[in-house]
Every structure is written in C-alpha cells, then in structure tokens.
Motif scaffolding. Sequence first.
Motif, short mmCIF file in Angstrom:
data_model
loop_
_atom_site.label_atom_id
_atom_site.label_comp_id
_atom_site.label_asym_id
_atom_site.label_seq_id
_atom_site.Cartn_x
_atom_site.Cartn_y
_atom_site.Cartn_z
N GLU A 284 -16.37 18.02 -6.42
CA GLU A 284 -16.08 17.61 -5.04
C GLU A 284 -16.13 16.09 -4.88
OE1 GLU A 284 -18.83 19.72 -2.61
OE2 GLU A 284 -17.99 21.68 -3.11
N GLY A 285 -16.84 15.41 -5.78
CA GLY A 285 -17.02 13.96 -5.63
C GLY A 285 -18.10 13.67 -4.62
N PRO A 286 -18.69 12.51 -4.72
CA PRO A 286 -19.77 12.16 -3.79
C PRO A 286 -19.20 11.77 -2.42
CG PRO A 286 -19.31 10.31 -5.23
CD PRO A 286 -18.41 11.43 -5.68
N VAL A 287 -19.99 11.92 -1.39
CA VAL A 287 -19.54 11.51 -0.05
C VAL A 287 -20.04 10.12 0.32
CG1 VAL A 287 -19.38 13.88 0.79
CG2 VAL A 287 -21.51 12.60 1.13
N GLN A 288 -20.92 9.58 -0.52
CA GLN A 288 -21.34 8.18 -0.34
C GLN A 288 -21.51 7.59 -1.73
OE1 GLN A 288 -25.20 7.97 1.55
NE2 GLN A 288 -26.18 9.30 0.04
N GLN A 289 -21.39 6.28 -1.82
CA GLN A 289 -21.49 5.66 -3.13
C GLN A 289 -21.94 4.20 -3.03
OE1 GLN A 289 -17.89 5.48 -5.74
NE2 GLN A 289 -19.07 6.84 -7.07
N VAL A 290 -22.54 3.74 -4.13
CA VAL A 290 -23.00 2.36 -4.20
C VAL A 290 -21.81 1.41 -4.12
CG1 VAL A 290 -23.87 0.65 -5.86
CG2 VAL A 290 -25.20 2.71 -5.37
N ARG A 291 -21.98 0.34 -3.36
CA ARG A 291 -20.96 -0.68 -3.24
C ARG A 291 -21.59 -2.08 -3.21
NH1 ARG A 291 -18.06 2.69 -4.51
NH2 ARG A 291 -16.09 3.42 -3.63
N ALA A 292 -20.81 -3.06 -3.64
CA ALA A 292 -21.17 -4.47 -3.44
C ALA A 292 -20.87 -4.82 -1.99
CB ALA A 292 -20.37 -5.36 -4.37
N ILE A 293 -21.82 -5.42 -1.34
CA ILE A 293 -21.67 -5.78 0.08
C ILE A 293 -21.89 -7.28 0.22
CG2 ILE A 293 -22.53 -5.38 2.43
CD1 ILE A 293 -21.53 -2.79 1.24
N VAL A 337 -22.59 3.42 0.81
CA VAL A 337 -21.65 3.51 1.93
C VAL A 337 -20.93 4.85 1.91
CG1 VAL A 337 -19.73 2.37 3.13
CG2 VAL A 337 -21.32 1.01 1.76
N ARG A 338 -20.75 5.43 3.06
CA ARG A 338 -20.03 6.71 3.16
C ARG A 338 -18.54 6.51 2.87
NH1 ARG A 338 -23.08 10.74 4.77
NH2 ARG A 338 -21.34 12.09 5.32
N MET A 339 -17.91 7.58 2.40
CA MET A 339 -16.54 7.47 1.87
C MET A 339 -15.53 7.04 2.93
SD MET A 339 -15.60 11.50 1.22
CE MET A 339 -14.31 11.06 0.08
N THR A 340 -15.86 7.31 4.18
CA THR A 340 -14.94 6.90 5.27
C THR A 340 -14.85 5.38 5.39
OG1 THR A 340 -16.85 7.09 6.74
CG2 THR A 340 -15.30 8.95 6.70
N HIS A 341 -15.84 4.68 4.82
CA HIS A 341 -15.89 3.22 5.01
C HIS A 341 -16.12 2.46 3.71
CE1 HIS A 341 -16.44 4.74 9.08
NE2 HIS A 341 -16.08 3.54 9.52
N TRP A 342 -15.89 3.11 2.54
CA TRP A 342 -16.25 2.44 1.30
C TRP A 342 -15.12 1.67 0.63
CZ3 TRP A 342 -17.89 7.53 -1.67
CH2 TRP A 342 -16.77 8.16 -2.19
N ASP A 343 -13.93 1.69 1.24
CA ASP A 343 -12.82 0.94 0.63
C ASP A 343 -13.07 -0.57 0.69
OD1 ASP A 343 -11.43 3.20 -0.05
OD2 ASP A 343 -10.24 3.22 1.81
N PRO A 344 -12.66 -1.27 -0.38
CA PRO A 344 -12.82 -2.73 -0.39
C PRO A 344 -12.16 -3.35 0.84
CG PRO A 344 -12.13 -1.96 -2.55
CD PRO A 344 -12.07 -0.77 -1.64
N GLY A 345 -12.85 -4.31 1.43
CA GLY A 345 -12.32 -5.00 2.59
C GLY A 345 -12.74 -4.41 3.91
N THR A 346 -13.39 -3.25 3.88
CA THR A 346 -13.82 -2.63 5.14
C THR A 346 -14.90 -3.48 5.81
OG1 THR A 346 -13.44 -0.45 4.17
CG2 THR A 346 -14.72 -0.53 6.22
#
Lengths: 367, 367
Positions: A284-293, A337-346
């Motif tokens: 299913e893939g994760p619904v949140q993931q580590v990101r550089a902020i 960050v949740r997948m709804t907002h994890w795209d670069p540039g968000t």
Amino acid sequence: MALISPSRRLRRTPFSDGVEAAGVSAYTVYNRMLLPTVFRSVEEDYHHLKSAVQVWDVACERQVELRGPDAARLMQMLTPRDLRGMLPGRCFYVPIVDETGGMLNDPVAVKLAEDRWWISIADSDLMLWVKGIANGYRLDVLVDEPDVSPLAVQGPKADELMARVFGDAVRDVRFFRFGHFEFQGRDLVVARSGYSKQGGFEIYVEGSDIGMPLWHALMEAGRDLDVRAGCPNGIERVEAGLLSYGNDMTDDNTPHECGLGRFCDTQTAIGCIGRDALLRVAKEGPVQQVRAIEIAGDPVPRCDRVWPLMAGARQVGQVTSAAWSPDFGVNVAIGMVRMTHWDPGTPLQLHGPDGMQEAIVREGFWL
Amino acid sequence: MALISPSRRLRRTPFSDGVEAAGVSAYTVYNRMLLPTVFRSVEEDYHHLKSAVQVWDVACERQVELRGPDAARLMQMLTPRDLRGMLPGRCFYVPIVDETGGMLNDPVAVKLAEDRWWISIADSDLMLWVKGIANGYRLDVLVDEPDVSPLAVQGPKADELMARVFGDAVRDVRFFRFGHFEFQGRDLVVARSGYSKQGGFEIYVEGSDIGMPLWHALMEAGRDLDVRAGCPNGIERVEAGLLSYGNDMTDDNTPHECGLGRFCDTQTAIGCIGRDALLRVAKEGPVQQVRAIEIAGDPVPRCDRVWPLMAGARQVGQVTSAAWSPDFGVNVAIGMVRMTHWDPGTPLQLHGPDGMQEAIVREGFWL
C-alpha cells in the motif's frame, strides 16, 4: 540549558578522560552512556568537522554480539533486509522491526563470521529484544554486550590521520566494508563508516584498556592536521539527512515511513518477524514519510519536542530535528509529512517555539 | 558539570513546563526521558523533602502495560516472585530476571485486573524484553507503553496535601496498595508508594493533557504547606538504602546479590524464565551482596563510576552510590561486598577519586 548530573547509571566510556581533558561542554545520553554533543560551540565544531578531522567518542554505539550456530538465523529474524548475500567483512545498515513492522532500532550489522555478528546499535536497549526473541524461539545463540567501544575519525583529513596510525592499507577500506588493523599488538576492526557525510572511519575498540592509548595516538599523529575531539554534529547531520532513532523515528514508524524502504526485501527476507506486517505496508505504501524541510526566517532553537507542520488549520506533519545552517544560510530540518503534502515545493507552516514560520518541502537534503 | 543538550530523543514529560517554571537546575536521563535531579541544591532539596512536601515529576517511570488472557502468565514468567496470591489493587516490588537470573529491572508491578497489569519500570527498556518473550512464546497478550506518567507527592506533609486535592479517603490507602480517585472528572490510580522514605503517594496520571492541571492544583493547594517541585534526592535515597537499577545493580547481578532474595519464591514461582538459574543461587547463596557503607573523612563527590573497596591490596567490593549526609554527618554509601568482608564492622579502604579513604561495612542503612 540545565546541567547533567553525574551517576554510574550514565556510563562513562573508555575515552571519557580524553573527552573531559578536551573541554567537552555538553552531553546527551545515548544507550545509557555519555555522548558528547558540544566542545567549543556547535557552530565552531561544525566548521572544523567540515575542514579538518575529528576524533569522536561514540562508545555509546554499543554492540549486541550474536554468537553460535543460530546467529545468522536470528539476525534475519530481526530485519526485513535480505542478508543471504552478505559476506563476512561487510557492514549493512539494517532496520530492525517488531512484529507490527515498527522500528525498534536502525543499527549497522557487522558480519564478523557466519556465526558471529555485531549489531552496532542506535539509542534503544535492543539487546533486550534480541535476548527475548532468542529465548522465546529456543535459538542456539549467545547474546551479550562485549567490551567494544567505537571511536570515530571523521572529516576530510580522516584518511591521512588514519594512515599515520594504522598504515596506508587503511586507505583501501571501501565504504561500509571493514578490515582488521593492528594497534599496539591488538587486532581491531576498522570500518569506513560514521555518522557524518564528511567521510571517515569507525574503529571498533575491543578492550577498554587501549581506549586512551589509541585516543592519544590519534591526537599526537594529527597535531599538524589540527585534529580535535569532536562529536556527531547537530547541524551537519541534519544537512546530510542522517536520521536519528528516537528523534526522527520511533517504534510508531515503519521503515517505509522513514525512507528506508530500499532496505526492506520483504519478499525474500524469509524469517523476519515483522515480515507479514511489512508486506502490507510495501503493497500500500506509507501514508507519511521523512522529508527534508527548509524553514524560513530567524534561526530556530534546538528541537526538543515535535513541532507541528500545518497546512492552514490542519496538521499534516511534524519536524523532529532542526538547526540553523551557517553554510546554507537557512534553517535545515527533518520532518515527517503526510502524502497529501509531501511533494517537493509544497509550502507549509511550522508551528515552532517562536510562533509560526514558513516552511517548504524540499526534493532532498543539503549534502 | 557539563550541560545537557536538548533533543526530542530525551523526551519531555507532561510536567516539564512546571519543572522548568520551578527552576530546575539539573537533570538526569531515565528511560530516555528527562528526570530532574536538582532544583535549589541537592542539600537544600534534601532538607525540604524531610520537613515539608514535594511534587516530583517521575514520568520517566514508564509503564509497560500487559493486557489479555495471558497477561498474568507473562507477568509470572518475568519474575521469581510468586504472584499467585496477588489481588487486584495491590502493588508488588518485583525483580525481573533473564534466563541466567541476571536483573533486567526492579519495577513495581501494579495489578489492575486479572488480565491487565502495569509494570512501573526502572531505567531499562524492559518493554523490549517483554515484547520479545511474548512474541517468542506466542502469548495472547498486548504489550505497550500507555500514556501514563507517574507524579509523586513525597514528604511528611504528603497526606495533608493529597487529602486537599483528592479528599480524605486518600489517607486510608495503605502502603503499596492503590485506590481510584477522581481529578477533574478523570479516574486516576493513586498508590501509597514512592522513591523516598519520607512517605507519600504516586499518582498514575493517565492522559498527558491533565498533567499540568494536576501539577497546578497540587501547588495551589499546598501553598501554606511550603510545597515545592522536587525530585528523588541523591542523599536521602542512599541514607534509606533505596537501590537504583543501573547504579547499584545491573544485569550482572542476581536478586540475591542485591538483597532481594526475599522477593524470590524460587520454589513456587513456576514459569519464571530465570527460575532454574536462581534455584542454584538460592541453594548456594550469593558470594557478594549489597551493603550500607560508611565512608570516613571529607565529603565525597557524586559517584559517577564504580569506586573499588579494598582490603589491603585485594579488591573485595565496590561503591556505586555515595553522598555526604548533612543529618548524619558522614558519607553514606551503597556498595557490593564479597562475603569474606561483608560482616558489619568490617573495615575497608575506599579507592575514591581523591585517593584512599577509610570505610566500614554497616549493619543496615541509616533510615
């Protein structure tokens, strides 16, 4: 900041005398052992790490030793990474998961021989889990904490310093490999690894009694290289995206959430205790993931609790490590960050200790 | 003393805001959580604890919750203390041992119901051992860390303060028993227990959100009692002979060495994992044991490593906790001494940080 009270429970290391003589000014506690965090200042230590060479007391990376006929089987039970192709002489970064796929630690496994392994642990008493599993499954294996204390040599001049003490052959050790090198008649495991992106080695110092002799030998040999006592740096490791167990992930998180999915061979890691749960996650893939902020505005203080990441009134993530980066001129941070907002540039808003600050999801880390 | 570096990994508690506002000056780290150690000074805190009442943030006594049909069976696997006669509503101090009889923790077990227990742990990630055993033996039990943070109220005026907040019925709670009491509509477990010999209670605060409201309510209600923020006191607990896991005992020690033989019902604690090893120990007796040690001469500093106890040139024991006692006018200490030298009155030499000091084995502790 408050002081830290000394007690036997916060264990000293074989290198503590050297650390104190070098003027350590702050500690953290890691695996119930003292880990230096600051010598001159976090910023000064940072610049020095990136330009010279440092010797780090990382004895707190305790080893869990597995020895016996079932050692390899037990090791595979602990991790979803497929270890079948791993040869002696190799180090593997291995997520360790419980039966639900929750992260219990993210150590480096060192395969000394088919029937002898070290697990070089992050900050949790992993030995208790390993011993419990070995006991419950009636495995034929000894599990204990040997007298082994890693000493790291990190920085751009690490190769030069190490060659002076261990000979030029140490330069040929490849990344995440190790070799055996002699110091004062003692055979030591030396790996090319470490908790910075500046390059360097970790020496698995076996026998506390040679801790300070080795410390002094490195300091003496590196005098003209401006070698100093140092420690994992709170700015550099965030720039580099080096996760910290307990900070950036806990047992609430799966490896996939931590961006460690590439270390999960869920189809083939037969025997891994958390495999069933992770098969589900992998599908299913994760619904949140580590990101550089990246956090805009004034320098943030040290992150001593989770800071919510907001999209309007809705929380969509959290920052767990952050620092002002002198080299990049921004606040660097690690968040989930949740997948709804994890795209670069968000664009997001950080609910930090000093109110709201603008933040943005980055493509990757800084180094 | 060095500073302690803040990070999420050193977890804050539901009471940290109150602790900081009260001017905490030093911390230790306990179960990867902040535990205050000093407010005004260790000596001033000590006198106040013995004469008034203090509120302690001991959230670091994390709970391991066992829930399900096999909870009681699992609990008995962990400890050599016979739990068959234990009724719900009771707290038992239980040594927890591994398969060799080595101490893994010395918690208080709280029996909420036949199928629901809390283990209120000392400083080791006991949950990992418990989860490993539960998994390996395929037990039908859920093991996790609930959102429960103990807050202790300790000192001679503890009954008075508690009665003002929870009502007079709290005075009737007997030692190591607990009752359910209401605070702001919430049902809380309140036990008569705590890590001092001054008397008092531990409130198992379920739900972080009511942490600070309860803290404020206690401070408000006790203003004329001179209530203050406090913490386990490094002098008082040594005077009282309250052992500290990680300081005075480790997994190298059996319960019998720690003077906890009376909590080992090795004949009847059927199912305890370490039973076979402890049957052997119970038969032969330990060769070393915890003793109260009086150290002559100048006040000793904090004991940050083991200090050898010598009989001439031979080491016969070690001191692991020590403090200058203002009330008794001597250095009070806890040590482990070999049977050849453990009789009361035996003179020994302490190899301390400031050279040799005379020491003597005492009959018992000071309180």
